[in-house]
Design a protein around this motif. Structure first.
Motif, PDB file in Angstrom:
ATOM      1  N   ASP A 366      25.720  53.563   9.555  1.00 18.85           N
ATOM      2  CA  ASP A 366      25.271  52.656   8.498  1.00 18.85           C
ATOM      3  C   ASP A 366      25.749  53.102   7.107  1.00 18.85           C
ATOM      4  N   LYS A 475      28.610  50.714  17.638  1.00 21.68           N
ATOM      5  CA  LYS A 475      27.167  50.885  17.823  1.00 21.68           C
ATOM      6  C   LYS A 475      26.527  49.634  17.238  1.00 21.68           C
ATOM      7  N   ASP A 477      23.387  47.806  16.221  1.00 21.11           N
ATOM      8  CA  ASP A 477      22.009  48.175  15.898  1.00 21.11           C
ATOM      9  C   ASP A 477      21.165  46.935  15.618  1.00 21.11           C
ATOM     10  N   ASP A 547      15.555  57.303  18.307  1.00 20.02           N
ATOM     11  CA  ASP A 547      15.917  58.010  17.080  1.00 20.02           C
ATOM     12  C   ASP A 547      15.386  59.431  17.105  1.00 20.02           C
TER      13      ASP A 547
HETATM   14  C1  DGJ Z   1      18.660  53.019  13.500  1.00 24.16           C
HETATM   15  C2  DGJ Z   1      19.465  53.762  14.522  1.00 24.16           C
HETATM   16  O1  DGJ Z   1      18.693  54.057  15.641  1.00 24.16           O
HETATM   17  C3  DGJ Z   1      20.020  55.028  13.865  1.00 24.16           C
HETATM   18  O2  DGJ Z   1      20.694  55.790  14.826  1.00 24.16           O
HETATM   19  C4  DGJ Z   1      20.909  54.648  12.720  1.00 24.16           C
HETATM   20  O3  DGJ Z   1      22.033  53.966  13.188  1.00 24.16           O
HETATM   21  C5  DGJ Z   1      20.134  53.801  11.732  1.00 24.16           C
HETATM   22  N1  DGJ Z   1      19.481  52.697  12.355  1.00 24.16           N
HETATM   23  C6  DGJ Z   1      21.043  53.296  10.649  1.00 24.16           C
HETATM   24  O4  DGJ Z   1      20.440  52.408   9.825  1.00 24.16           O
END
Ligand code: DGJ
Length: 733
Positions: A366, A475, A477, A547
């Protein structure tokens, strides 16, 4: 042949290697559930439908039709007529009256399995799967329910789904369409499900089934961190190696309901499907509605067999990616290393150091687009921030490639920040209710993916970036739940379709992505593991697990996830200490061994690590190459659970030919004055001898499994060790 129809007594027999499922019929054509369990080989009978008992079937005893409907084990129960247990289908006619009744009309058995329109679903060829479709009809509504059972013999799986067809002239409203139902007599069942929260996803929970209803569900627009679209009923005493297990898992990434209900007659009804709350689908004449698929498995050999059934099934019949059976590149992700604070140079620095240690890909997380340095802006503006990435994205990617690493990138395509050019241009593209201020989550709104124009915009903005440079990984998200269910495009009659239409929009986006970029490695993610479900596996071979990258928290998260999902589907990284979420300090080795049980990668600032930790990374990346084929393709065995014993954790992966077994042991808390700990291993050939690598010690498979293995005392908390056993060929015994 996996499926037989016994014409004379109208019984369908569905056989897998170790299980049998029997469906029968009453003289009127009510379709009932006779049996699910151990494999049967003889002619089947339908006495378990209890048709001869009071209240008899309606054609014999119309006076008591209500009592019949209230107790008959229905294969696909409907609401409004007299079955007071949870129904699978609630339909309203044009007058708003709710009620339907389904009777057998016809069936078809065919080799293979057809696709489910617009939905992710399992697949297989004519040698791997056979499908039974039973057509049921409500003659008053002119509505048909097509029940589909795809039998995967080898994996002991039956994939069930339902299609509802409006063949009449009236517009109907579907207020509930579940995908599967299992009516059984209670066997003192206990329910197992997965619960948790952000950073604590998919912890295993187990408890007695009681009278009334017990459910897990989501209304968040995604499958969710909190509850998981999975449910298993098990007989008392079920453990990893024994006991009966009936499990359902939903191939869907939105609102769901999984429920078990025990009624007055001690019968148990287990159902699974799209959550009926805030679901209301208009089915016009000639239209059909396809409900998502439920994966059903039975194990008579405890939870271990259930896990291996699911793992084999998902690896062979759900994950389509070319990476499914391939080693994934070892990646380093900059999120926990830099958060939003990075630039071109910092990323190159990370890449250079990573290369020295055997890391193979850099993932830029991000913060690379718009003017994003905090989380309150720019989502939707998928334009490279050239203040951070001087010279643009292609230049960065080329330089990373020159260093010898592949390049991956982060997107959050479903969202929009109020502070973004996209929102300023199209405020009506966000989900919102008229006149009401939208509920913010992580400073952002959700795009209305029920709209084709929004889906097109989102797709093009992601694809444009991917076409612009050599990007090998994405990725994807999603960092907030769905609220404010209002679409500027849908009329009043269709607003109850919005949640499901949103999910279909996500599926369409990901389908387009994997079609245009078939070689892309896609990793789904939702604020950690908020959308970890089999629907997502259809598009991405791996999903970010949580996370929470702390090795000890991960023991419970990965145990729960591994209960159903193949290890190679679990996104797992080694991260920094003290851990950013829980502040715990764990040895670098343990972080490595725990991440090795998943996809494996790093999430730390490698440029700031002391030399000895960088050396450990070199060792760990070698270890990944040594063990990944085994971990990715092997049979998983849960040996011990820290969640249960509060002291230690252990799991093993055995190669399919049982030539090697890798067991990982984690001592979570040290105990004073203890001798070696005996644990009972699994997964070995009991007639073979195994050498424990790194020693001269030879063990017989049978002793390791039945007499036990001794773990030498270890010093300290959070310490761990892998044990690699290799079979000795008979001539070197
Ligand atoms: C949530 C994800 O699970 C993290 O690994 C990361 O990519 C953040 N968002 C970034 O905003």
């Amino acid at each position: 042949m996996a499926i037989y129809y016994q014409e004379e007594n109208r019984i369908f027999q569905l056989h897998t290697k170790r299980s049998t499922y029997l469906i029968g019929m009453t003289p009127e054509g009510y379709v009932g559930h006779i049996y699910y369990g151990e494999r049967l080989f003889q002619r089947a009978d339908h006495y378990l439908l209890r048709m001869g008992e009071i209240p008899f079937t309606p054609s014999v005893n119309k006076r008591e039709k209500l009592s019949f409907l209230d107790s008959f084990p229905m294969e696909y129960p409907t609401g409004g007529i007299g079955d007071f247990r949870e129904s699978c289908l609630n339909v309203k006619n044009e007058k708003g009256q709710m009620g339907s009744e389904l009777f057998y009309v016809s069936h078809r058995i065919y080799e293979g399995k057809e696709k489910l329109a617009d939905l992710p679903a399992s697949f297989g060829n004519g040698e791997e799967v056979q499908t039974l479709e039973i057509v049921l009809e409500d003659g008053i509504l002119n509505l048909q329910a097509v029940l589909s059972y795809s039998v995967f013999e080898k994996e002991d799986v039956i994939a069930r789904s339902v299609r509802i067809v409006n063949r009449g002239k009236e517009t109907l409203r579907l207020e509930k369409v579940f995908s599967a139902c299992l009516d059984m007599d209670n066997e003192a069942f206990e329910m197992i499900n997965l619960c948790g929260s952000w950073a604590r996803e998919r912890h295993i929970q187990r408890g007695a089934v009681r009278y009334g209803k017990q459910a897990v569900s989501s209304l968040r627009g995604e499958s969710g961190h909190q509850e998981h679209p999975f449910m298993a009923l098990v007989t008392p005493g079920t453990d990893q190696q024994q006991g009966k297990v009936y499990a359902m898992h939903f191939v869907y990434s939105g609102n769901f309901l999984a429920q078990v209900e025990m009624n007055q007659f001690d019968s148990v009804r287990m159902v699974m499907g799209i959550n009926p709350e805030q679901f209301d689908w208009v089915l016009s004449p000639g239209e059909d509605f396809q409900a998502p698929e439920v994966i059903l498995t039975y194990s008579g050999e405890g939870l271990g067999r259930m896990s291996r059934n699911f793992h084999d099934f998902y690896r062979s019949h759900m994950i389509r990616s070319i990476y499914n059976h391939k080693k994934r590149p070892i990646l380093i992700n900059n999120w926990e290393a830099t958060y939003f604070k990075f630039d071109h140079e910092k990323l190159l620095e990370i890449a250079r150091e990573a290369k020295k240690c055997g890391i193979e890909m850099l993932v830029m997380d991000d913060g690379w687009f718009g003017k994003r340095n905090t989380d309150d802006n720019s989502l939707g503006d998928w334009v490279v921030n050239e203040e951070k990435l001087k010279g643009g994205l292609k230049k960065l990617v080329d330089q990373v490639n020159e260093i010898g690493l592949e390049f991956g990138i982060w997107f959050e395509p479903e969202m929009v920040s109020p502070d973004s050019d996209l929102y300023r241009a199209h405020p009506d593209w966000a989900l919102q209710i008229d006149k009401r201020e939208g509920t913010m989550g992580r400073n952002q709104y959700v795009l209305d993916l029920s709209r084709a124009d929004v889906v097109d915009y989102v797709y093009e903005s992601v694809a444009k970036i991917l076409r612009s440079a050599n990007i090998r990984y994405v990725k994807w998200d999603m960092n907030r739940f769905l609220t404010d269910l209002g679409s500027a495009r849908l009329d009043a009659a269709h607003h109850g379709e919005l949640f499901h239409r949103y999910v279909l929009g996500v599926y369409e986006l990901q389908e387009r992505l994997v079609r245009e970029f078939p070689e892309l490695l896609l990793e789904n993610c939702a604020s950690g593991g908020g959308r970890f479900d089999p629907g997502m596996l259809y598009y991405s071979p791996q999903i970010w697990c949580s996370d929470d990258t702390d090795a000890i928290e991960r023991l419970m998260i990965q145990e729960g996830t591994g209960l159903i999902y193949p290890l190679a589907a679990m996104g797992a990284h080694v991260s920094d200490c003290p851990n950013h979420i829980v502040g715990r300090i764990t040895p670098f080795e343990t972080r490595g061994y725990v991440a090795l049980a998943g996809t494996f990668g790093y999430e730390l600032d490698i440029t700031k690590l002391p030399d000895e930790q960088r050396e450990m990374i070199c060792e760990q990346t070698k270890m990944y190459h040594k063990y990944n084929d085994l971990v990715r393709e092997g049979d998983y065995y849960r040996i011990a659970s820290y969640r249960e014993n509060h002291k230690f954790d252990a799991w093993a992966v055995a190669s399919k030919d049982k030539r090697e077994v890798l067991m990982t042991y984690v001592q979570v808390l040290a105990e004073p004055n203890k001798r070696s700990r005996k644990i009972y291993l699994q997964g070995f050939d009991k007639e073979a001898l195994y050498l424990l690598e790194g020693t001269k010690q030879v063990y017989s498979g049978e002793m390791l499994m039945y007499a036990g293995f001794l773990i030498e005392p270890m010093e300290g908390d959070f310490v761990s060790r892998p044990y690699h056993f290799v079979k000795k060929e008979s001539d070197d015994r």
